[in-house]
Design a protein around this motif. Sequence first.
Motif, short mmCIF file in Angstrom:
data_model
loop_
_atom_site.label_atom_id
_atom_site.label_comp_id
_atom_site.label_asym_id
_atom_site.label_seq_id
_atom_site.Cartn_x
_atom_site.Cartn_y
_atom_site.Cartn_z
N MET A 3 0.76 -1.37 -0.14
CA MET A 3 0.04 0.01 -0.37
C MET A 3 1.04 1.70 -0.25
SD MET A 3 -2.90 -0.98 -0.34
CE MET A 3 -3.54 0.38 -0.38
N GLY A 4 1.90 0.91 0.03
CA GLY A 4 2.47 2.00 -0.37
C GLY A 4 2.74 2.91 -2.10
N CYS A 5 2.21 2.17 -2.75
CA CYS A 5 1.40 3.18 -3.70
C CYS A 5 -0.40 2.75 -3.94
CB CYS A 5 3.06 2.24 -5.05
SG CYS A 5 4.49 3.27 -5.26
N PRO A 6 -0.71 3.09 -3.15
CA PRO A 6 -2.25 2.81 -3.17
C PRO A 6 -2.89 2.46 -4.48
CG PRO A 6 -1.87 4.41 -2.51
CD PRO A 6 -0.17 4.13 -2.88
N ASP A 7 -2.32 3.36 -5.66
CA ASP A 7 -3.19 2.91 -6.67
C ASP A 7 -2.09 1.66 -7.88
OD1 ASP A 7 -1.19 4.83 -7.02
OD2 ASP A 7 -2.25 5.93 -8.04
N ARG A 14 1.89 9.03 -9.55
CA ARG A 14 2.55 10.28 -10.41
C ARG A 14 3.61 8.74 -11.19
NH1 ARG A 14 5.84 12.92 -5.12
NH2 ARG A 14 7.29 13.27 -7.23
N PRO A 15 4.26 9.18 -12.65
CA PRO A 15 4.47 8.12 -12.55
C PRO A 15 6.68 7.62 -12.18
CG PRO A 15 5.22 9.75 -14.45
CD PRO A 15 4.26 10.77 -12.34
N THR A 16 6.78 8.59 -10.79
CA THR A 16 7.74 8.69 -10.08
C THR A 16 8.10 7.57 -9.07
OG1 THR A 16 8.07 11.13 -9.40
CG2 THR A 16 8.59 10.86 -12.29
N PRO A 17 8.62 7.50 -8.29
CA PRO A 17 8.66 6.39 -6.73
C PRO A 17 8.53 7.68 -5.42
CG PRO A 17 10.94 7.30 -7.82
CD PRO A 17 10.17 7.10 -8.79
N PRO A 18 7.92 7.73 -5.64
CA PRO A 18 7.47 8.43 -3.73
C PRO A 18 8.73 8.29 -2.69
CG PRO A 18 6.31 6.71 -3.48
CD PRO A 18 6.93 6.65 -5.08
N ILE A 19 9.63 9.31 -1.90
CA ILE A 19 10.48 9.63 -1.44
C ILE A 19 9.90 9.31 0.55
CG2 ILE A 19 12.67 10.55 -0.18
CD1 ILE A 19 11.79 10.28 -3.68
N HIS A 20 9.44 7.85 0.53
CA HIS A 20 8.97 7.13 1.70
C HIS A 20 9.23 5.51 1.58
CE1 HIS A 20 4.97 5.36 0.80
NE2 HIS A 20 5.21 7.29 -0.20
N PHE A 21 9.43 5.13 2.88
CA PHE A 21 9.87 3.76 2.68
C PHE A 21 9.25 2.71 2.11
CE2 PHE A 21 10.07 -0.60 4.87
CZ PHE A 21 11.40 -0.84 4.55
N HIS A 22 7.63 3.17 2.46
CA HIS A 22 7.11 2.09 1.87
C HIS A 22 7.15 1.84 0.59
CE1 HIS A 22 6.49 -0.82 5.58
NE2 HIS A 22 6.18 0.70 6.48
N GLY A 23 6.23 3.28 -0.11
CA GLY A 23 6.40 3.79 -1.66
C GLY A 23 7.66 3.51 -2.89
N ILE A 25 9.73 0.84 -2.00
CA ILE A 25 9.96 -0.71 -2.08
C ILE A 25 8.67 -0.79 -3.21
CG2 ILE A 25 9.65 -3.06 -1.19
CD1 ILE A 25 10.73 -2.37 1.93
N GLU A 26 7.84 -0.46 -2.86
CA GLU A 26 6.50 -0.87 -3.57
C GLU A 26 6.78 -0.49 -5.16
OE1 GLU A 26 3.24 -2.76 -6.21
OE2 GLU A 26 4.20 -3.14 -4.05
N PHE A 27 7.48 0.66 -5.43
CA PHE A 27 8.06 1.15 -6.66
C PHE A 27 9.30 0.21 -7.55
CE2 PHE A 27 9.68 4.15 -9.92
CZ PHE A 27 8.16 4.40 -10.48
N SER A 28 10.29 -0.12 -6.30
CA SER A 28 10.93 -1.02 -7.47
C SER A 28 10.62 -2.12 -7.29
CB SER A 28 12.28 -0.91 -5.44
OG SER A 28 12.60 0.48 -5.48
N ASN A 29 10.02 -2.91 -6.74
CA ASN A 29 9.02 -3.97 -7.29
C ASN A 29 8.34 -3.95 -8.64
OD1 ASN A 29 7.85 -6.45 -6.25
ND2 ASN A 29 6.01 -5.69 -6.52
#
Length: 263
Positions: A3-7, A14-23, A25-29
């Motif tokens: 849920m670091g990227c809930p959409d 946004r098409p870029t990764p958020p600057i927080h831990f869970h986001g 991780i999810e974006f890197s995945n």
Amino acid sequence: SGMGCPDWPLCNGRPTPPIHFHGLIEFSNRVLALLVIVIAVLFAVTAFRSVRRTSRWLWRGALWIGILTFAQGPLGGVTVLVGLHPIAVMSHFLLAIVVLLIAVVLVLETRGLVGGWERPVPGWLPWAGIGIAAWAWLTIVSGGVATMSGTHPGADGRVPRLWNLLDAVYVHVRVAASFVVAIALLLLVLARAVRAPRPVIVVAWALVATVTTQVVIGEWQWRTQLPWYLTLAHVSVGSLGIALAGALGWLLVASRRDAAGPR
């Protein structure tokens, strides 16, 4: 961290990764998953061009790797959109395990590691291979149920659990213990009743080492209240374990090719 990227496919719109831990991780995945999907599809295309006429079942294995890996993309999106529902999360994980097992079989076959039995093998040996692989599958499924019933499907408490944690762990521990006994009995039989080729022995002992490590991690994990890093280690080693169990199972199933005697 799902849920670091809930959409999906964007992350917080946004098409870029958020600057927080869970986001992150999810974006890197998602980035790694896209890379794996591209490789798997190229692998299927290469197999189509090279082995489609000479080995139809190898080509089909490569094709299924491409199809199922590609399916992981939308399934991952569904998993996020349903708020990490445990059934969706388990489906996402188990589909990856299926792809891993197909890949293991292809590696064994293309590297020439199948066969080499020095004398006619017992008719029950292929069935033992099927049994050990099925037992490993039950072990990892019960472990997935325990994980989805624990503290990590979502730290904010909004993600539903699949079952009661104590009951899920009760079942998983007993399935895992019976799997350990089955491996021990199989190794005893392989040592005394048949003369197994070297790849079988190596894979069997690697499986013993992996399962032993897994038991230690699982006990440590439970006694320390399921810290996330031990849960990560437990899932990772469990995935290695089922890959080795699948390899051992296929090596035993394929022994029927040598049932007529030495080559």
